[in-house]
Motif scaffolding. Structure first.
Motif, PDB file in Angstrom:
ATOM      1  N   GLY A 168       7.013  -4.278   2.109  1.00 60.64           N
ATOM      2  CA  GLY A 168       6.840  -2.841   2.017  1.00 60.64           C
ATOM      3  C   GLY A 168       8.147  -2.071   2.076  1.00 60.64           C
ATOM      4  N   ARG A 169       9.198  -2.667   2.613  1.00 63.17           N
ATOM      5  CA  ARG A 169      10.480  -1.977   2.679  1.00 63.17           C
ATOM      6  C   ARG A 169      11.027  -1.672   1.291  1.00 63.17           C
ATOM      7  N   LYS A 170      10.698  -2.523   0.356  1.00 61.58           N
ATOM      8  CA  LYS A 170      11.180  -2.294  -1.007  1.00 61.58           C
ATOM      9  C   LYS A 170      10.185  -1.491  -1.824  1.00 61.58           C
ATOM     10  N   MET A 171       8.898  -1.586  -1.496  1.00 61.44           N
ATOM     11  CA  MET A 171       7.887  -0.856  -2.258  1.00 61.44           C
ATOM     12  C   MET A 171       7.964   0.648  -2.011  1.00 61.44           C
ATOM     13  N   GLN A 172       8.319   1.058  -0.800  1.00 60.24           N
ATOM     14  CA  GLN A 172       8.487   2.456  -0.409  1.00 60.24           C
ATOM     15  C   GLN A 172       7.176   3.251  -0.409  1.00 60.24           C
ATOM     16  N   ASP A 173       6.356   3.123  -1.420  1.00 59.54           N
ATOM     17  CA  ASP A 173       5.082   3.847  -1.434  1.00 59.54           C
ATOM     18  C   ASP A 173       4.121   3.146  -0.479  1.00 59.54           C
ATOM     19  N   LYS A 174       3.865   3.746   0.671  1.00 60.50           N
ATOM     20  CA  LYS A 174       3.068   3.101   1.704  1.00 60.50           C
ATOM     21  C   LYS A 174       1.611   2.937   1.290  1.00 60.50           C
ATOM     22  N   ARG A 175       1.151   3.757   0.338  1.00 62.88           N
ATOM     23  CA  ARG A 175      -0.237   3.616  -0.096  1.00 62.88           C
ATOM     24  C   ARG A 175      -0.443   2.298  -0.845  1.00 62.88           C
ATOM     25  N   VAL A 176       0.561   1.876  -1.589  1.00 61.34           N
ATOM     26  CA  VAL A 176       0.463   0.598  -2.285  1.00 61.34           C
ATOM     27  C   VAL A 176       0.458  -0.546  -1.284  1.00 61.34           C
ATOM     28  N   VAL A 177       1.301  -0.425  -0.247  1.00 58.58           N
ATOM     29  CA  VAL A 177       1.304  -1.441   0.808  1.00 58.58           C
ATOM     30  C   VAL A 177      -0.058  -1.501   1.477  1.00 58.58           C
ATOM     31  N   LYS A 178      -0.615  -0.342   1.763  1.00 60.41           N
ATOM     32  CA  LYS A 178      -1.898  -0.275   2.447  1.00 60.41           C
ATOM     33  C   LYS A 178      -3.002  -0.903   1.606  1.00 60.41           C
ATOM     34  N   ARG A 179      -2.996  -0.628   0.295  1.00 58.29           N
ATOM     35  CA  ARG A 179      -4.061  -1.147  -0.560  1.00 58.29           C
ATOM     36  C   ARG A 179      -3.901  -2.636  -0.823  1.00 58.29           C
ATOM     37  N   SER A 180      -2.665  -3.097  -0.890  1.00 61.65           N
ATOM     38  CA  SER A 180      -2.448  -4.540  -1.008  1.00 61.65           C
ATOM     39  C   SER A 180      -2.952  -5.252   0.242  1.00 61.65           C
ATOM     40  N   LYS A 181      -2.694  -4.648   1.393  1.00 61.22           N
ATOM     41  CA  LYS A 181      -3.151  -5.249   2.650  1.00 61.22           C
ATOM     42  C   LYS A 181      -4.665  -5.233   2.741  1.00 61.22           C
ATOM     43  N   ARG A 182      -5.297  -4.175   2.232  1.00 65.64           N
ATOM     44  CA  ARG A 182      -6.757  -4.130   2.225  1.00 65.64           C
ATOM     45  C   ARG A 182      -7.336  -5.279   1.403  1.00 65.64           C
ATOM     46  N   SER A 183      -6.693  -5.609   0.293  1.00 65.75           N
ATOM     47  CA  SER A 183      -7.172  -6.712  -0.536  1.00 65.75           C
ATOM     48  C   SER A 183      -7.101  -8.033   0.221  1.00 65.75           C
TER      49      SER A 183
END
Length: 427
Positions: A168-183
């Protein structure tokens, strides 16, 4: 002094809608449709998904953009392995197969350039065939010893929070991190009871290849830092070395590696030091700097062919011929570069004989058999001798009349792929 911020972060909020429901969606759907596969927990087949998506697509899109969408659990499937073990797969729903690849494609474009050059599994523009050539090159330069390392259930043990935090440090958009984690944490449905999934990366999901490479990349770079020539495909790695003592030292190196809390355990039972000529990478071995088929590959070669040439099929022979040629073409494109021309020819002869047996069995009654032989240019006398014999189908497939009627040229005209011609093109 304030730290400068990137004006266009890797995955910004403004690009999120494009990531979820635009060009990537169409690319992802093409892959889903081509791969087909079993249905997920919703029981909806891939063929039925377009009708469902047309009726519910707007609601799903709105939920995704609003952050209220929660992926459905994956369906657990256990596949028996040839060695007696069990391989566990997670089968996502059709919607997850559409959304997750769209995210994975963006993530791969972001992270793939930083992955090790010695990693070949599940990466765009790379495949198992390419993993063979570095090992071949090293074996031709007096590196005759190898260490085959197998990571023990590393995908089942990874800490999801730590993995996603690092990525997530490189993705920056926390919503993408959150949705990847939900998957990842959607849960598993092995039967009628939902199980939580707070550890591990489910094998079989669209996000799994990217997550697996993210997990193993630090180990690849550590191996490269130590100067060991190697190639990795998925979670199997082959290291080539000049001396047996060096191979033993590498094999006995610490088996538990931690990269910021991410454990990767080496399977000591499957990891072994061998000569390069006895190694496998993947599906081939090396002798004198040349590629050869691995022994078990030749044993497995016939397994898919037997059902495709089954003499009891009640369909036109064009259908099994098409399926068989598709398999042979893929097999030849990968293994055709290996030495072993005569063994390939022997297997091509075996395939044609099984096809002749299948034709013969499909003709069923003696009058039909005699008529088909005559129609294909066999003399009446020879056709009668073949059609009225009491030999079994396998023995009849070798008789002159059947070989004349169902010649190599005839089978090729019907669509059978030629292993011989495929081998010659690659050499």
């Amino acid at each position: 002094m304030k730290q400068r911020r990137d004006e266009q972060p890797a995955l910004s909020t403004a690009r999120l809608a494009h990531l979820v429901w635009a060009e990537n969606r169409h690319r992802a759907w093409k892959r889903v449709r081509a791969n087909t596969g079993a249905p997920g927990v919703d029981g909806r087949a891939i063929d039925a998904f377009p009708d469902w998506a047309r009726a519910n697509g707007r609601e799903v899109k709105s939920a995704r953009l609003a952050g209220t969408y929660h992926p459905a659990p994956v369906r657990r499937v256990e596949l028996p392995q040839p060695n007696g073990g069990i391989r566990v797969l997670g089968i996502p729903t059709g919607l997850a197969r559409l959304i997750q690849p769209a995210i994975a494609q963006r993530l791969m474009a972001l992270f793939d350039p930083d992955f090790s050059i010695d990693s070949y599994g599940f990466r765009p523009g790379r495949d198992a065939h390419q993993a063979v050539h570095p090992i071949q090159h090293e074996s031709a330069h007096n590196r005759r010893h190898a260490v085959a390392i197998d990571r023990s259930k590393c995908f089942d043990r990874v800490n999801q929070d730590r993995l996603m935090t690092r990525r997530g440090r490189k993705m920056q958009d926390k919503r993408v991190v959150k949705r990847s984690k939900r998957s990842l944490q959607a849960g598993v449905l092995p039967g009628n009871q939902l199980e939580a999934s707070h550890r591990g990366v489910p094998q079989g999901g669209p996000l799994s290849p990217w997550l697996a490479n993210s997990l193993l990349d630090p180990l690849d770079k550590e191996r490269a830092r130590r100067g060991h020539p190697f190639a990795r495909y998925a979670d199997d790695i082959l290291i080539v070395l000049g001396r047996q003592r060096a191979g033993e030292r590498v094999r006995r190196s610490p088996t538990h590696y931690r990269q910021k809390g991410l454990p990767v355990v080496v399977n000591t039972d499957k990891s072994r030091g061998v000569k390069v000529s006895n190694s496998q990478c993947p599906g081939v071995t090396f002798r004198g700097g040349r590629i050869h088929w691995y022994a078990k590959v030749l044993e497995k070669f016939k397994q898919p062919i037997r059902p495709l040439t089954n003499r009891h099929w009640g369909v036109s022979m064009r259908y099994p011929l098409d399926k068989l040629s598709h398999y042979l073409r893929g097999w030849s494109n990968y293994f055709g570069s290996a030495r072993g021309y005569q063994r390939g020819i022997d297997r091509a002869h075996w395939i044609r004989r099984r096809l002749r047996m299948a034709y013969w069995r499909q003709w069923r009654k003696p009058p039909t058999k005699v008529g088909n032989l005559i129609k294909r240019g066999v003399s009446i006398q020879l056709a009668l001798a073949c059609g009225l014999t009491r030999k079994g189908p396998w023995r009849r497939s070798k008789t002159p009349g059947i070989e004349q009627a169902l010649s190599n040229a005839y089978l090729k005209a019907e669509g059978l792929y030629s292993l011989r011609e495929g081998w010659i093109k690659l050499h």
